[in-house]
Design a protein around this motif. Structure first.
Motif, mmCIF file in Angstrom:
data_model
loop_
_atom_site.group_PDB
_atom_site.id
_atom_site.type_symbol
_atom_site.label_atom_id
_atom_site.label_comp_id
_atom_site.label_asym_id
_atom_site.label_seq_id
_atom_site.Cartn_x
_atom_site.Cartn_y
_atom_site.Cartn_z
ATOM 1 N N TYR A 278 0.108 1.347 -1.562
ATOM 2 C CA TYR A 278 -0.460 0.639 -2.712
ATOM 3 C C TYR A 278 -1.220 1.755 -3.265
ATOM 4 C CZ TYR A 278 -3.549 -0.561 1.320
ATOM 5 O OH TYR A 278 -4.351 -0.746 2.461
ATOM 6 N N LEU A 279 -0.907 2.753 -3.447
ATOM 7 C CA LEU A 279 -1.444 3.965 -4.119
ATOM 8 C C LEU A 279 -2.894 4.143 -4.106
ATOM 9 C CD1 LEU A 279 0.923 3.448 -7.195
ATOM 10 C CD2 LEU A 279 1.147 5.101 -5.170
ATOM 11 N N LEU B 130 4.679 6.601 -5.867
ATOM 12 C CA LEU B 130 4.802 6.131 -7.245
ATOM 13 C C LEU B 130 6.147 6.553 -7.895
ATOM 14 C CD1 LEU B 130 3.482 4.925 -9.911
ATOM 15 C CD2 LEU B 130 2.407 7.387 -10.181
ATOM 16 N N SER C 21 1.357 -8.768 -12.219
ATOM 17 C CA SER C 21 0.904 -7.346 -12.538
ATOM 18 C C SER C 21 0.456 -7.682 -14.280
ATOM 19 C CB SER C 21 2.091 -6.557 -12.538
ATOM 20 O OG SER C 21 2.964 -6.563 -13.184
ATOM 21 N N GLU D 45 1.028 0.534 -10.344
ATOM 22 C CA GLU D 45 1.382 0.158 -9.166
ATOM 23 C C GLU D 45 2.755 -0.325 -8.878
ATOM 24 O OE1 GLU D 45 -1.961 -2.168 -8.028
ATOM 25 O OE2 GLU D 45 -3.244 -0.331 -7.435
ATOM 26 N N SER E 152 -10.801 0.501 -9.545
ATOM 27 C CA SER E 152 -9.800 0.945 -10.232
ATOM 28 C C SER E 152 -9.338 1.278 -11.627
ATOM 29 C CB SER E 152 -8.694 -0.165 -9.727
ATOM 30 O OG SER E 152 -8.571 -0.628 -8.419
ATOM 31 N N ASP F 34 -5.728 -4.648 -2.563
ATOM 32 C CA ASP F 34 -5.104 -3.739 -3.591
ATOM 33 C C ASP F 34 -4.450 -4.645 -4.334
ATOM 34 O OD1 ASP F 34 -3.774 -1.255 -4.641
ATOM 35 O OD2 ASP F 34 -2.035 -2.560 -3.982
#
Length: 447
Positions: free
Chosen positions: A89-90, A116, A136, A255, A289, A381
């Motif tokens: 999840y970066l 990614l 998202s 993401e 974030s 995340d």
């Protein structure tokens, strides 16, 4: 597969350097080139394994290798590489806190950027499920859910077992996951009268007047946190206003691997922010974030964009900003209330900003306050902590944090990320409930 040749197994002791995301290079999108690089990096990770405790991506990779006939990366089916990618999840922690083979080491391992890239190639070639696209699109979901009358219906449905089962079946949101409680009016409407009036006093890198980026989540689900941010800054004689206009920072789409939508959000946000930066404004936001998106991810995606660089240099974590003021003797310490024992979970996207424990530094300036720092991932995340396919794993990742919070017997539990805080406190039965550090600081000031 043999280790890369011509280099040493020893890791680099130099500070990590980050190469820009080379997403405009046709090779970035070449599936065969991507597969080759995945195999190379996975093989290096297999020989090291020091990141096994960070997230579920690494245990997934190592289990695949250990279960293969050769017990090496060449025994893992290429089709199974996606299982590893889907668990990343970066958070960037492997790059900045664990991996000894990041640049300038000649092996040039950038696990998050490779994941990614794999997500981006998958998105371009196969798209994403409708549920992922909707979840998202945080700004659109928040706007719809925050319409008067609609907001009551949405919040009631989110507490209804039958409705939650339907939500799990349609959007893949686990029935047990904590979802936002949407609020009206939004943060931007509550604070729309902020005019930024007052005398700005520069200190360190700060110019002394701040425009607040509300963020999708806080704007619609936690507007009180933005109010707390504004109140704390105003109490410290820092002129404050809202950013003139904002779209999503782009992190949820980032993401997902939807880089073209990230570009669209950047083209909406950056001209407005750059204009305000040229007028002398600094920026902050109450979600790490979103701060990281402007500080790191957009500059790495658009390394030659001067306006992106200008905004990067003017964006601060809230406590990073306050710490600069404190160092210059400009932070007020007229606290009216101690905080007692505080358990502080450090969000991954704050840790990788390389600013140090500024939240703890400021909270510890409150008399009779004791901070216990917990540097473990919440497992939330964004959508990872609510999706049915990953919810159980997210709870497993959160468990060590929950145990530490319980062990501290703290008066307050806090996290700079409201979503991470709520995820952890949910696992604790809200005993204690999560409070944002800005909320705690406002309580300490008694304002």
């Amino acid at each position: 597969m043999a280790e890369p040749t011509g280099t040493a197994r020893e890791g680099s002791l130099e500070a990590p350097t980050r190469h820009p995301l080379d997403w405009n290079n046709p090779e970035f999108w070449d599936a065969q080139a991507l597969e080759t690089e995945l195999e190379r990096v996975f093989n290096i990770c297999h020989g090291c394994r020091r990141c096994v405790s960070l997230c579920h991506a690494f245990p997934t990779l190592f289990d695949l290798i250990d279960a293969s006939e050769s017990m090496e990366i060449d025994g893992v089916a290429k089709s199974d590489y996606k299982k590893v990618v889907d668990q990343c999840y970066l958070c960037d922690l492997c790059y900045l806190t664990k991996c000894p083979y990041v640049p300038p080491h000649p092996w040039n391992v950038d696990f998050p950027h490779l994941m990614l890239r794999a997500k981006a190639v998958e998105f371009r070639e196969h798209g994403a499920p409708l549920s992922a696209r909707i979840l998202s699109n945080t700004r659109a979901v928040g706007k719809i859910a925050s319409i008067p009358v609609v907001v009551q219906t949405v919040n009631a449905a989110n507490k209804n077992k039958t409705a939650r089962k339907l939500l799990e079946k349609t959007l893949g949101v686990d029935t047990q996951a904590r979802v936002p409680t949407y609020q009206i009016p939004t943060a931007r409407k509550r604070l729309r009268k902020l005019d930024g009036a007052g005398d700005a006093k520069p200190a360190g890198r700060t110019r002394g007047k701040v425009a607040l980026f509300a963020t999708c989540y806080c704007d619609h689900a936690e507007p009180g946190v933005v109010e707390d941010l504004a109140a704390v800054f105003q109490h410290n004689k820092i002129p404050v206003r809202m950013v003139e206009q904002e779209s999503c920072c782009g992190m949820p789409k980032f993401e997902l691997g939807d880089l073209e939508t990230v570009r669209k959000y950047k083209e909406r946000n950056i001209p407005i922010l750059a204009k305000m930066a040229r007028e002398g404004w600094d920026f902050t936001a109450a979600i790490p974030s979103c701060v990281l998106m402007f500080k790191q991810e957009l500059p790495l995606m658009f390394p030659d964009d001067e306006e992106v660089a200008l905004v990067r240099d003017r964006f601060f974590d809230p406590f990073e900003y306050l710490a600069d003021r404190h160092k210059a003797g400009l932070l007020l310490t007229d606290f009216k209330q101690s905080l007692g024992k505080v358990a502080w979970q450090v969000p991954c996207h704050q840790r990788v900003q390389k600013i140090g424990p500024k939240t703890a530094e400021i909270l510890q300036s409150v008399p009779d306050t004791e901070i216990t720092t917990i540097e473990r991932c919440s497992g939330h995340d964004g959508t990872y902590g609510v999706k049915h396919t990953t919810y159980a794993l997210s709870r497993k990742l959160a468990k060590p944090v929950e145990n530490r919070v319980a062990q501290t017997e703290a008066t307050h539990f806090t996290s700079d990320c409201p979503m991470a805080g709520n995820h952890i406190s949910h696992g604790l039965g809200d005993s204690p409930a999560a409070e944002h550090p800005l909320t705690l600081l406002r309580k300490a000031y008694g304002i």
